[in-house]
Write an enzyme that holds these catalytic residues in place. Structure first.
Site, PDB file in Angstrom:
ATOM      1  N   ARG A 144      31.754 -13.866  58.288  1.00  0.00           N
ATOM      2  CA  ARG A 144      32.671 -15.019  58.442  1.00  0.00           C
ATOM      3  C   ARG A 144      33.866 -14.958  57.515  1.00  0.00           C
ATOM      4  O   ARG A 144      34.567 -15.936  57.339  1.00  0.00           O
ATOM      5  CB  ARG A 144      31.878 -16.326  58.338  1.00  0.00           C
ATOM      6  CG  ARG A 144      30.972 -16.491  59.531  1.00  0.00           C
ATOM      7  CD  ARG A 144      30.107 -17.715  59.580  1.00  0.00           C
ATOM      8  NE  ARG A 144      28.940 -17.326  60.371  1.00  0.00           N
ATOM      9  CZ  ARG A 144      27.816 -16.831  59.864  1.00  0.00           C
ATOM     10  NH1 ARG A 144      27.665 -16.737  58.550  1.00  0.00           N
ATOM     11  NH2 ARG A 144      26.857 -16.440  60.660  1.00  0.00           N
ATOM     12  N   SER A 153      21.580 -14.588  53.568  1.00  0.00           N
ATOM     13  CA  SER A 153      20.857 -14.738  54.829  1.00  0.00           C
ATOM     14  C   SER A 153      19.468 -14.130  54.674  1.00  0.00           C
ATOM     15  O   SER A 153      19.263 -13.256  53.825  1.00  0.00           O
ATOM     16  CB  SER A 153      21.567 -13.993  55.956  1.00  0.00           C
ATOM     17  OG  SER A 153      22.830 -14.537  56.208  1.00  0.00           O
ATOM     18  N   GLY A 154      18.569 -14.554  55.519  1.00  0.00           N
ATOM     19  CA  GLY A 154      17.226 -13.974  55.482  1.00  0.00           C
ATOM     20  C   GLY A 154      16.139 -14.943  55.894  1.00  0.00           C
ATOM     21  O   GLY A 154      14.960 -14.696  55.631  1.00  0.00           O
ATOM     22  N   GLY A 155      16.541 -16.042  56.554  1.00  0.00           N
ATOM     23  CA  GLY A 155      15.566 -17.041  56.970  1.00  0.00           C
ATOM     24  C   GLY A 155      14.557 -16.510  57.975  1.00  0.00           C
ATOM     25  O   GLY A 155      13.458 -17.054  58.115  1.00  0.00           O
ATOM     26  N   GLU A 156      14.914 -15.440  58.656  1.00  0.00           N
ATOM     27  CA  GLU A 156      13.979 -14.841  59.623  1.00  0.00           C
ATOM     28  C   GLU A 156      13.180 -13.702  58.976  1.00  0.00           C
ATOM     29  O   GLU A 156      12.460 -12.972  59.658  1.00  0.00           O
ATOM     30  CB  GLU A 156      14.750 -14.326  60.842  1.00  0.00           C
ATOM     31  CG  GLU A 156      15.049 -15.421  61.852  1.00  0.00           C
ATOM     32  CD  GLU A 156      15.897 -16.549  61.285  1.00  0.00           C
ATOM     33  OE1 GLU A 156      15.341 -17.649  61.040  1.00  0.00           O
ATOM     34  OE2 GLU A 156      17.098 -16.350  61.045  1.00  0.00           O
ATOM     35  N   THR A 190      26.276 -12.806  55.897  1.00  0.00           N
ATOM     36  CA  THR A 190      27.253 -12.976  56.973  1.00  0.00           C
ATOM     37  C   THR A 190      28.303 -14.013  56.581  1.00  0.00           C
ATOM     38  O   THR A 190      29.301 -14.165  57.280  1.00  0.00           O
ATOM     39  CB  THR A 190      26.564 -13.486  58.254  1.00  0.00           C
ATOM     40  OG1 THR A 190      25.939 -14.742  57.954  1.00  0.00           O
ATOM     41  CG2 THR A 190      25.517 -12.506  58.764  1.00  0.00           C
ATOM     42  N   ASN A 244      16.486 -22.779  57.890  1.00  0.00           N
ATOM     43  CA  ASN A 244      15.108 -23.025  58.308  1.00  0.00           C
ATOM     44  C   ASN A 244      14.095 -22.515  57.281  1.00  0.00           C
ATOM     45  O   ASN A 244      14.314 -21.510  56.634  1.00  0.00           O
ATOM     46  CB  ASN A 244      14.844 -22.331  59.638  1.00  0.00           C
ATOM     47  CG  ASN A 244      14.967 -20.821  59.544  1.00  0.00           C
ATOM     48  OD1 ASN A 244      16.069 -20.300  59.376  1.00  0.00           O
ATOM     49  ND2 ASN A 244      13.849 -20.109  59.629  1.00  0.00           N
ATOM     50  N   ASP A 249      13.601 -24.361  64.256  1.00  0.00           N
ATOM     51  CA  ASP A 249      14.648 -23.497  63.690  1.00  0.00           C
ATOM     52  C   ASP A 249      16.012 -24.181  63.648  1.00  0.00           C
ATOM     53  O   ASP A 249      17.036 -23.562  63.906  1.00  0.00           O
ATOM     54  CB  ASP A 249      14.740 -22.163  64.461  1.00  0.00           C
ATOM     55  CG  ASP A 249      15.723 -21.198  63.798  1.00  0.00           C
ATOM     56  OD1 ASP A 249      15.704 -21.083  62.565  1.00  0.00           O
ATOM     57  OD2 ASP A 249      16.543 -20.591  64.512  1.00  0.00           O
ATOM     58  N   TRP A 296      31.383 -21.278  70.834  1.00  0.00           N
ATOM     59  CA  TRP A 296      30.909 -20.600  69.607  1.00  0.00           C
ATOM     60  C   TRP A 296      32.076 -20.298  68.666  1.00  0.00           C
ATOM     61  O   TRP A 296      31.961 -19.497  67.745  1.00  0.00           O
ATOM     62  CB  TRP A 296      30.157 -19.320  69.991  1.00  0.00           C
ATOM     63  CG  TRP A 296      29.052 -18.960  69.046  1.00  0.00           C
ATOM     64  CD1 TRP A 296      29.106 -18.077  68.012  1.00  0.00           C
ATOM     65  CD2 TRP A 296      27.718 -19.483  69.042  1.00  0.00           C
ATOM     66  NE1 TRP A 296      27.895 -18.019  67.364  1.00  0.00           N
ATOM     67  CE2 TRP A 296      27.017 -18.868  67.978  1.00  0.00           C
ATOM     68  CE3 TRP A 296      27.032 -20.426  69.844  1.00  0.00           C
ATOM     69  CZ2 TRP A 296      25.681 -19.145  67.687  1.00  0.00           C
ATOM     70  CZ3 TRP A 296      25.696 -20.698  69.551  1.00  0.00           C
ATOM     71  CH2 TRP A 296      25.046 -20.068  68.495  1.00  0.00           C
ATOM     72  N   ARG A 307      22.427 -28.666  63.394  1.00  0.00           N
ATOM     73  CA  ARG A 307      21.773 -27.969  64.507  1.00  0.00           C
ATOM     74  C   ARG A 307      20.813 -28.899  65.245  1.00  0.00           C
ATOM     75  O   ARG A 307      20.643 -28.799  66.460  1.00  0.00           O
ATOM     76  CB  ARG A 307      20.989 -26.769  63.963  1.00  0.00           C
ATOM     77  CG  ARG A 307      21.818 -25.579  63.570  1.00  0.00           C
ATOM     78  CD  ARG A 307      21.740 -24.493  64.625  1.00  0.00           C
ATOM     79  NE  ARG A 307      20.525 -23.721  64.543  1.00  0.00           N
ATOM     80  CZ  ARG A 307      20.363 -22.626  63.804  1.00  0.00           C
ATOM     81  NH1 ARG A 307      21.365 -22.181  63.066  1.00  0.00           N
ATOM     82  NH2 ARG A 307      19.238 -21.951  63.815  1.00  0.00           N
TER      83      ARG A 307
HETATM   84  O1  LIG Z   1      18.196 -18.019  58.524  1.00  0.00           O
HETATM   85  C1  LIG Z   1      19.028 -17.123  58.377  1.00  0.00           C
HETATM   86  O2  LIG Z   1      19.060 -16.347  57.422  1.00  0.00           O
HETATM   87  C2  LIG Z   1      20.063 -17.030  59.397  1.00  0.00           C
HETATM   88  C3  LIG Z   1      21.166 -16.197  59.232  1.00  0.00           C
HETATM   89  C4  LIG Z   1      22.142 -16.182  60.209  1.00  0.00           C
HETATM   90  C5  LIG Z   1      23.291 -15.300  59.910  1.00  0.00           C
HETATM   91  O3  LIG Z   1      23.328 -14.817  58.765  1.00  0.00           O
HETATM   92  O4  LIG Z   1      24.140 -15.046  60.721  1.00  0.00           O
HETATM   93  C6  LIG Z   1      21.990 -17.014  61.348  1.00  0.00           C
HETATM   94  C7  LIG Z   1      20.840 -17.823  61.418  1.00  0.00           C
HETATM   95  N1  LIG Z   1      19.917 -17.806  60.459  1.00  0.00           N
HETATM   96  C8  LIG Z   1      20.630 -18.726  62.492  1.00  0.00           C
HETATM   97  O5  LIG Z   1      19.622 -19.441  62.510  1.00  0.00           O
HETATM   98  C9  LIG Z   1      21.586 -18.840  63.511  1.00  0.00           C
HETATM   99  O6  LIG Z   1      21.477 -19.681  64.408  1.00  0.00           O
HETATM  100  C10 LIG Z   1      22.708 -17.998  63.463  1.00  0.00           C
HETATM  101  C11 LIG Z   1      23.769 -17.890  64.332  1.00  0.00           C
HETATM  102  C12 LIG Z   1      24.558 -16.958  63.799  1.00  0.00           C
HETATM  103  C13 LIG Z   1      25.827 -16.470  64.329  1.00  0.00           C
HETATM  104  O7  LIG Z   1      26.595 -15.941  63.518  1.00  0.00           O
HETATM  105  O8  LIG Z   1      26.072 -16.610  65.534  1.00  0.00           O
HETATM  106  N2  LIG Z   1      24.041 -16.492  62.663  1.00  0.00           N
HETATM  107  C14 LIG Z   1      22.900 -17.128  62.425  1.00  0.00           C
END
Ligand SMILES: O=C(O)c1cc(C(=O)O)c2c(n1)C(=O)C(=O)c1cc(C(=O)O)[nH]c1-2
Ligand SMILES: O=C(O)c1cc(C(=O)O)c2c(n1)C(=O)C(=O)c1cc(C(=O)O)[nH]c1-2
Lengths: 586, 586
Positions: A116, A175-178, A160, A262, A304, A480, A331
């Site tokens: 971004r 980032s790293g929620g997943e 990001t 999340n 989420d 978006w 969200r």
């Molecule tokens: O939990 C995270 O670490 C994480 C990171 C990111 C990301 O870094 O882009 C997104 C998401 N979650 C997420 O939930 C999400 O909806 C999302 C959309 C996007 C995007 O750039 O379109 N990134 C992310």
């Protein structure tokens, strides 16, 4: 006490000059509003493409260019190139920064290889790369002044997000929620890159930089161990709460604001408790990171609904009184208005009528559920249980709005919000944690909101005082792209098909559209150079919504459930990576 | 005898309708001229971008879109995607063809992964892929009707050229002059893909399809073994003479025209003799491939001056008589005018005054050197010898003009020629042949023509009757984009920096320029849809001139010597792959 003295002087002076666009967010307040009015509702229909620039990189292009004086800074997704373009010479490349990053980071980025964008302050461009390297570049030469590593991609830590230069520090998220990352916000010294503080989203008070007595939620001190108490055992160590969204700053109150994502995993049954402070709006002191107030929007998330979307800071009359407000489109489908000084919750209303997982937020300060959303049992993925497909949940995981930032016009006092009109089926399953491996635990399918206009998005105008939609423009796909509002009474946004659209700020009437080379997930910005106003936006389909095209996925459940819903995009656009700059004819 | 009856009816009727653009070359005659005049010298300054499309592929985008009725066909370099875009729906994607090609073909492509595009005939789109697969696609659905393999990339046989649909056949060439390929032109049955004939560039008469008595050069039969006699031993089997350029067709004379490329290797000492029929203009019968006449422009090439550039067919007065002419701007720096019926040589003059390797062509029909260029000893890389660096040779290997096609306006009777203004140092060395390995044998360095305007290109207007430059516009870089001339008295071309330029067809005065996203090596085309004229061009830096950027090379001698000369391009442009479509405001 003067705000300018507290804030970063260079940012303060540049953000007040509408010729420049110094932060990704337009200004510290995240309004994405420009005082420029050469392009206005009467002439925007005559807009033309002035020039264009290919970034040389494909996949999702989020963020937008910066303009500082005669230089435009253009960035790309992974590998995160930055170009400095000479506005006096038709965009000739003054310098180029091309980091060498290990492509192993790509598979640990959840939602495309987006970035971004950088930010400017004190003659430097600050970029937070995918591999979590934070670099300070000399804005004139591109020379690296310092660089520091903020996280470890082998544990699923990536980046990001843009960065926020505040005073003598640069604030960066993760980032790293997943991937079960115990996420944080970190401040580095702007001149040296030395780490000054780090505030985790969950954990012991000294890690989350909470003062049990003085950190407040909804008017009350949070008390000791406010986070630890809401997790089972050590689960907070892999608790998520990523900080990948947008950050704002109020120089008067000297507070930074951001939201956390999340809780990990997406299978709620695996992590009993409120999972604090995931899904939380944070107000922190930029000097030491201490939290002044917090508000958790979605305790114990089951869908989420990351709480990372931007906080827009406005001063508006509320109940007859001028108040310092913070407006946030979450969200979870609720548009929140808070007092940004105290964290008082003023408004929490659905900004898409199809939102069905909650009946709304308990607004009674005397209720023990004060500030909590009431969950509709049918759509509780926890209640329905593991390996059960909860269907028809609105919004989908990517929310009624994802990261695409809204804009605010002080002239109309309206917020212009790019939204998703998407619902989902959500089936949680048990998952075990391995560092650096996806820690998701749910299978999703997404589709347009049923019984509506058939499209997957709306572009809306929102009244944050009354919590009401003023007008809503249906869109075939999620919007978006970040919006831009201007003193010309025009609002701009991009679409996933690739259109840049301009609409009347009052009525929403479409005034202009242009088909750019690829789907737009970038944020529209404007600047003025040699007396001429320009509007610019990136094209380059991708992001979570466009992950099917970006990563070449076709299985509908792939891409964390987004591939199927957005499959139709391939009839409209192909991968790209371009800047298009618009102006009125001479 | 009617031309239309001989030619392919669908192509004949579509090429005569200026709304369509059915062949890459505009028409069988390769004029790149359009009768459209809505956009003209008076209003072209008001041109605007109407819409744009990202192809989703980076690297060099040569060729251009086709338009047949309401559909535009857009193609890409490797992996050679083809998109059918609906002009009635803002370019919505009707179908997409995405061949799976082995990326091993990339390193055996000498000069970037370019493709000069498909052609249309009889409801089919014919595409010749990099891996030499020729496919016929249903133009409405994209379904593969047939496919045939024309060569073997493991032996260095690849393709970059368009195809020529003639009558009931599709004619296709082959690349591989830098890999010792014994190259050929091949005709496939348009409906079935069955091979009908193949004419090699060198070899025994039955392979080259020469009739010793009736195949003529400069008015005389070539005699038996005309090719074999000019090679030592079996060297013709690895003799090159690739057919990767443009092909034209005269329906009245029922002859196809094309040129052959360099003899292999680039080290002339290794292949004594004239190396026939490399570097030759061929006129063949499309039915059986038999050669009617030939003319070798550069016997025993010592500089890589491939003779493949387009043959432009015009009917003009010459010496008081209407003659069927063929005009050809050769890499060797000479502009040739021939009688295309007989092969008589009428004009051979330098189209860049800096050309220095020759003093000119012997034009005396009674001379034994009739038709041969006189070589200046100083610039003879053979005479200077192996491992000797011959310096200051003009033009460089990529010629005074490379594949970038010129345009001809019957209104001005001028040819508009995108040229290179580049010289070189050339050091041949001994090399041995291994199938599929580069068989080059020379180290090159390129630079702008010394003592000139400092740039590497000119865009010129050429009088083919008198063999004279009428005007010449200096350009910073080679003009690697194909020109378009129109009845609006405007000529268009693109630049490597990324500008689309429009100039006055009579005076050369610049009337319009626009900075497209990336460097232009595509060919400008025009079409009309619903009464509105459009001009379209690909951006996407690459090709031989742009190989440094395209392939990420930095050593100045890499990319067969082109990297150093064009290093400055990186200050102007980055990789891209976009279509930009222009029109006048409504
Ligand atoms: O939990 C995270 O670490 C994480 C990171 C990111 C990301 O870094 O882009 C997104 C998401 N979650 C997420 O939930 C999400 O909806 C999302 C959309 C996007 C995007 O750039 O379109 N990134 C992310
Ligand atoms: O001899 C050959 O086989 C061969 C092939 C090609 C090609 O296929 O692109 C080029 C050339 N030679 C060549 O000499 C040359 O200058 C050249 C330029 C380009 C281009 O597309 O920019 N291709 C080629």
């Amino acid at each position: 006490m003067s705000g300018a003295a507290l804030a970063n002087d260079s940012v303060m002076s540049l953000q007040s000059n509408p010729n420049d666009w110094v932060l990704q967010t337009g200004d510290y307040a995240n309004t994405r509003y420009s005082k420029l009015s050469q392009i206005n509702r009467d002439n925007v229909g005559d807009l033309q493409v002035a020039w264009s620039f290919s970034t040389g990189v494909l996949r999702g292009h989020e963020g937008g260019p910066l303009v500082v004086g005669d230089i435009m800074y253009v960035h790309t997704p992974f590998p995160n190139k930055v170009y400095a373009l000479d506005l006096n010479a038709d965009g000739r490349i003054i310098w180029k920064y091309e980091p060498k990053q290990d492509p192993d980071v790509i598979p640990v980025m959840c939602c495309d290889t987006v970035n971004r964008g950088p930010a400017y302050a004190n003659g430097m461009i600050f970029l937070h790369q995918a591999d979590t390297t934070v670099v300070a570049l000399d804005a004139k030469t591109g020379a690296v002044k310092w660089s520091v590593v903020n996280g470890d991609p082998s544990k699923g830590e990536t980046n990001t997000a843009t960065v926020l230069p505040v005073k003598d520090k640069v604030l960066v998220g993760i980032s790293g929620g997943e991937f079960g990352v115990q996420s944080h916000m970190t401040a580095y010294d702007m001149e040296t890159g030395e780490q000054v503080w780090r505030a985790y989203s969950m954990g012991p008070d000294d890690q989350i930089l909470f003062d049990p007595e003085n950190t407040m939620e909804l008017g009350k001190p949070v008390g000791a161990d406010s986070s630890l108490k809401t997790w089972e055992g050590d689960q907070w160590k892999i608790g998520g709460g990523a900080t990948w969204g947008w950050y704002s700053y109020d120089p008067e109150l000297d507070l930074v604001y951001y939201g956390t994502g999340n809780p990990s995993t997406w299978n709620p049954a695996q992590r009993p408790g409120d999972n604090k402070w995931s899904m939380t709006i944070m107000a922190r002191d930029p000097d030491d990171g201490m939290a002044k107030w917090v508000y958790q929007m979605t305790p114990h998330d089951e869908w989420d609904y990351d709480g990372v979307n931007e906080m827009i800071l406005t001063d508006q009359e509320f109940d007859g009184e001028m108040r310092p407000l913070l407006t946030h489109f979450d969200r979870n489908g609720l548009g929140y208005t808070l007092d940004r000084e105290t964290g008082e919750l003023l408004v929490a209303e659905k900004f898409d009528p199809v939102v069905n997982w909650t009946t709304g937020v308990d607004m009674d300060p005397n209720s023990e559920n004060y500030g909590r959303p009431e969950v509709v049992a049918q759509y509780s993925t926890e209640q329905n249980g593991e390996d059960v497909n909860s269907t028809g949940i609105c919004p989908a995981a990517l929310g009624t709005k994802d990261q695409q930032p809204a804009a605010y016009s002080p002239k109309t006092e309206l917020f212009y919000v790019p939204t998703n009109h998407v619902c989902m089926d959500y089936e949680p399953f048990r998952v075990s944690y391995t560092a650096g491996q996806p820690y998701v635990g749910a299978t999703l399918a997404m589709y347009p909101a049923p019984n509506s206009h058939g499209g997957m998005g709306n572009f809306i105008a929102w009244d944050n005082i009354n919590g009401e939609i003023v007008w809503s423009l249906p869109e075939e796909f999620s919007v978006w792209s970040g919006a831009l509002a201007t003193a010309g009474d025009v609002v701009f946004y991009g679409t996933l098909e690739g259109y840049l659209k301009a609409v009347d700020a009052t009525s929403g009437e479409e005034l202009y559209r242009f088909k750019t080379p690829s789907g737009i997930i970038g944020n529209v910005m404007t600047y003025s150079h040699r007396g001429k106003q320009y509007v610019a936006v990136y094209s380059g389909i991708g992001g979570w919504a466009g992950i099917g095209l970006a990563a070449g996925l076709v299985n509908p459940n792939d891409g964390l459930g987004a591939v199927g819903g957005y499959a139709g995009l391939s009839s409209y656009t192909a991968l790209g990576g371009q800047l298009t700059v618009f102006a009125l004819p001479d």
